[in-house]
Design an enzyme around this catalytic site. Structure first.
Site, PDB file in Angstrom:
ATOM      1  N   ASP A  18       0.230  -1.744  -0.372  1.00 34.35           N
ATOM      2  CA  ASP A  18      -0.375   0.209  -0.300  1.00 34.35           C
ATOM      3  C   ASP A  18       0.935   1.563   0.047  1.00 34.35           C
ATOM      4  O   ASP A  18       2.195   0.840   0.503  1.00 34.35           O
ATOM      5  CB  ASP A  18      -1.097  -0.190   1.164  1.00 34.35           C
ATOM      6  N   HIS A  55       9.145  -5.162  -1.756  1.00 37.46           N
ATOM      7  CA  HIS A  55       8.246  -5.972  -2.119  1.00 37.46           C
ATOM      8  C   HIS A  55       6.988  -5.263  -2.799  1.00 37.46           C
ATOM      9  O   HIS A  55       6.170  -6.306  -3.053  1.00 37.46           O
ATOM     10  CB  HIS A  55       6.914  -6.531  -0.981  1.00 37.46           C
ATOM     11  N   SER A  60       4.375  -9.834  11.444  1.00 38.49           N
ATOM     12  CA  SER A  60       4.631 -11.204  11.816  1.00 38.49           C
ATOM     13  C   SER A  60       6.124 -11.836  12.083  1.00 38.49           C
ATOM     14  O   SER A  60       6.127 -12.529  13.217  1.00 38.49           O
ATOM     15  CB  SER A  60       3.789 -12.481  11.476  1.00 38.49           C
ATOM     16  N   LEU A  97       0.923  -6.650  18.121  1.00 34.49           N
ATOM     17  CA  LEU A  97      -0.200  -6.558  19.154  1.00 34.49           C
ATOM     18  C   LEU A  97       0.258  -8.104  20.284  1.00 34.49           C
ATOM     19  O   LEU A  97      -0.836  -7.986  21.265  1.00 34.49           O
ATOM     20  CB  LEU A  97      -1.396  -7.016  18.452  1.00 34.49           C
ATOM     21  N   GLU A  98       0.854  -8.846  19.471  1.00 33.26           N
ATOM     22  CA  GLU A  98       1.155 -10.003  20.566  1.00 33.26           C
ATOM     23  C   GLU A  98       2.762 -10.771  20.178  1.00 33.26           C
ATOM     24  O   GLU A  98       3.367  -9.739  19.175  1.00 33.26           O
ATOM     25  CB  GLU A  98       0.757 -11.153  19.768  1.00 33.26           C
TER      26      GLU A  98
HETATM   27  P1  OAD Z   1       1.528 -10.371   8.694  1.00 36.22           P
HETATM   28  O1  OAD Z   1       0.066 -10.776   8.329  1.00 36.22           O
HETATM   29  O2  OAD Z   1       2.293 -11.724   8.657  1.00 36.22           O
HETATM   30  O3  OAD Z   1       1.495  -9.545  10.011  1.00 36.22           O
HETATM   31  C1  OAD Z   1       1.147  -8.713  10.170  1.00 36.22           C
HETATM   32  C2  OAD Z   1       1.364  -8.799  11.743  1.00 36.22           C
HETATM   33  O4  OAD Z   1       0.280  -7.153  12.475  1.00 36.22           O
HETATM   34  C3  OAD Z   1       0.534  -9.477  12.824  1.00 36.22           C
HETATM   35  O5  OAD Z   1       2.271  -9.712  13.901  1.00 36.22           O
HETATM   36  C4  OAD Z   1      -0.403  -9.011  13.786  1.00 36.22           C
HETATM   37  O6  OAD Z   1       0.024  -9.569  15.301  1.00 36.22           O
HETATM   38  C5  OAD Z   1       0.380  -7.372  13.862  1.00 36.22           C
HETATM   39  N1  OAD Z   1      -0.870  -6.476  13.802  1.00 36.22           N
HETATM   40  C6  OAD Z   1      -2.008  -6.525  13.391  1.00 36.22           C
HETATM   41  N2  OAD Z   1      -2.605  -5.219  14.186  1.00 36.22           N
HETATM   42  C7  OAD Z   1      -1.680  -4.645  14.601  1.00 36.22           C
HETATM   43  C8  OAD Z   1      -1.687  -3.606  14.796  1.00 36.22           C
HETATM   44  N3  OAD Z   1      -3.094  -2.314  14.915  1.00 36.22           N
HETATM   45  N4  OAD Z   1      -0.353  -3.337  16.035  1.00 36.22           N
HETATM   46  C9  OAD Z   1       0.499  -3.890  15.595  1.00 36.22           C
HETATM   47  N5  OAD Z   1       0.321  -4.591  14.907  1.00 36.22           N
HETATM   48  C10 OAD Z   1      -0.094  -5.244  14.554  1.00 36.22           C
HETATM   49  O7  OAD Z   1       1.740  -9.859   7.547  1.00 36.22           O
HETATM   50  P2  OAD Z   1       3.186  -9.357   7.374  1.00 36.22           P
HETATM   51  O8  OAD Z   1       3.904  -9.428   8.494  1.00 36.22           O
HETATM   52  O9  OAD Z   1       3.523  -7.643   6.762  1.00 36.22           O
HETATM   53  O10 OAD Z   1       4.267 -10.316   1.199  1.00 36.22           O
HETATM   54  O11 OAD Z   1       3.176 -10.203   5.952  1.00 36.22           O
HETATM   55  C11 OAD Z   1       4.771 -10.320   5.963  1.00 36.22           C
HETATM   56  C12 OAD Z   1       4.246 -10.734   3.703  1.00 36.22           C
HETATM   57  O12 OAD Z   1       3.900 -11.478   3.878  1.00 36.22           O
HETATM   58  C13 OAD Z   1       3.979  -9.363   3.148  1.00 36.22           C
HETATM   59  O13 OAD Z   1       4.572  -8.060   2.811  1.00 36.22           O
HETATM   60  C14 OAD Z   1       3.308 -10.216   2.147  1.00 36.22           C
HETATM   61  C15 OAD Z   1       3.335 -11.153   2.486  1.00 36.22           C
HETATM   62  O14 OAD Z   1       4.443 -11.916   1.481  1.00 36.22           O
HETATM   63  C16 OAD Z   1       4.200  -9.664  -0.167  1.00 36.22           C
HETATM   64  O15 OAD Z   1       2.501  -9.271  -0.212  1.00 36.22           O
HETATM   65  C17 OAD Z   1       4.973  -9.782  -1.080  1.00 36.22           C
END
Ligand code: OAD
Length: 237
Positions: A94, A109, A178, A203-204
């Site tokens: 985004d 990414h 995550s 969050l965790e």
């Molecule tokens: P994830 O969906 O794996 O993780 C999101 C993290 O954000 C989790 O650990 C949640 O606990 C945390 N979270 C959710 N809401 C929150 C809030 N309000 N405040 C703080 N933390 C919060 O997403 P990513 O780690 O970004 O790749 O995933 C990595 C990559 O996986 C993405 O970039 C994507 C995917 O493959 C591509 O699109 C190339």
């Protein structure tokens, strides 16, 4: 008084959650109803590019409409008010950091609003639909545009710059990721081995617990503005 020399902030889908965008691995996440193998691998794109284009075209209106939240704005504030460089390495496709008027944003990414020509490398910027009929405005070839999203099986973007930033920062902050997708999940390790302080916002607890000096739990829209305030206050006290 405490002033860092160079700050790196790694962001993931969690920072955009409070803007209404689903994270990837939540129950209602972006992969829901779609297998990763069908929409986010280079093999899937080779097999059925029209299907992959459709998936990203359908996502665009929602991502185009989304507004930055207090966490994006806090980072932009830090960049404006902190005397030394603050870089954002984002896994998010985004454009909410841009909408928050941040600078120094490294989209490792890729970006939803871009397509890359596989023939000449030209980057086309658009939130409109891109498909196999699209003609590259640079080399005029049809059917060679790919969403500028890094698929599993492809190199990350800007890795030279990222290495340099990680090797030289003295504060590494991770927000809303995550920590399961590599190599981004290992950036904290690199920064820590080069002497940076490391702080995680989530969050965790995540699987990366070990490498973080400090964990700040809670929604980033609440915790990050308070932390930015703390960093700015520390410049004075
Ligand atoms: P994830 O969906 O794996 O993780 C999101 C993290 O954000 C989790 O650990 C949640 O606990 C945390 N979270 C959710 N809401 C929150 C809030 N309000 N405040 C703080 N933390 C919060 O997403 P990513 O780690 O970004 O790749 O995933 C990595 C990559 O996986 C993405 O970039 C994507 C995917 O493959 C591509 O699109 C190339």
């Amino acid at each position: 008084m405490k002033q860092y020399r160079s700050i790196v902030i790694l962001t993931g889908a969690g920072i955009s959650a409070e803007s209404g965008l689903a994270t990837f691995r939540a129950a209602n996440g972006l992969w829901n109803n779609h297998r990763v193998e069908d929409v986010a691998t280079i093999e899937a794109f080779e097999r059925n590019p029209a299907y992959v284009h459709d998936f990203y075209n359908e996502l665009k209106p929602e991502l185009n409409k989304a507004r930055p939240n207090a966490a994006h704005l806090a980072i932009a504030r830090l960049q404006k008010e902190y005397p030394t460089p603050v870089h954002i390495i984002t896994q998010n496709v985004d454009t909410l950091h841009e909408k928050a008027k941040s600078q120094n944003i490294w989209h490792i990414h890729g970006q939803i609003n871009q397509a890359v020509c596989l023939n000449c490398g030209h980057i086309l910027e658009t939130f409109g639909d891109v498909d196999m009929q699209t003609v590259c405005p640079n080399c005029q070839t049809q059917g060679m545009m790919k969403p500028n999203i890094v698929f599993f099986g492809e190199n990350l973007l800007y890795m030279d710059k990222v290495e340099q930033l990680l090797n030289n920062c003295d504060l590494f902050v991770s927000v809303g990721t995550s920590g399961v997708v590599f190599p981004a999940a290992a950036f904290v390790q690199t920064a820590k081995y080069h002497g940076a302080e490391t702080v995680e916002f989530n969050l965790e607890p995540t699987s990366n617990n070990f490498y973080f000096d400090r964990h700040i739990m809670g929604p980033a829209g609440v915790t990050l503005p308070a932390y930015v305030e703390e960093l700015l206050q520390n410049l004075q006290s």
